[in-house]
Design a protein around this motif. Structure first.
Motif: not given
Length: 112
Positions: A97-105
């Motif tokens: 499962x990919x890791x990414x910000x939970x809000x637009x950055x």
């Protein structure tokens, strides 16, 4: 677990990028997807491949923000040169499962 110094951690350059192109990678030993990720003006577009076919399709990745290590040396994966390491964690069955910000950055932002 091996402890590391904070200075060692700071050597790892983890940035936010946006997937701008993704396609199947049938030549890979294990089912994979090739991705081109835009990390902004400073770093530019870098490519990678990832074994993420359980949870993702190439079309669903376009526009998605991901986190990746951008300062590892390039690595040859079959006929494809991988330039960054996209980060992910395994689910209960071991699929990534990919890791990414939970809000637009902003793309290119360095992880603190």
């Amino acid at each position: 677990m091996v402890e590391i110094a904070f200075d060692d951690f700071m050597k790892v350059d983890v940035r936010t990028g946006r997937v701008i192109k993704a396609e199947p990678f049938p030549e890979a030993r294990n089912p994979s997807i090739k991705m081109w990720i835009d990390f902004g003006e400073e770093i530019g577009v870098r490519k990678t491949s990832a074994q993420i076919t359980v949870h993702y399709t190439p079309d669903a990745l376009i526009g998605r923000q991901v986190m990746a290590v951008v300062n590892f040396p390039p690595r040859q994966i079959g006929p494809f040169m991988s330039e960054v390491l996209v980060l992910g964690v395994p689910d209960e069955s071991g699929a990534v499962v990919l890791v990414g910000p939970d809000q637009e950055t902003p793309i290119g932002g360095r992880m603190h």
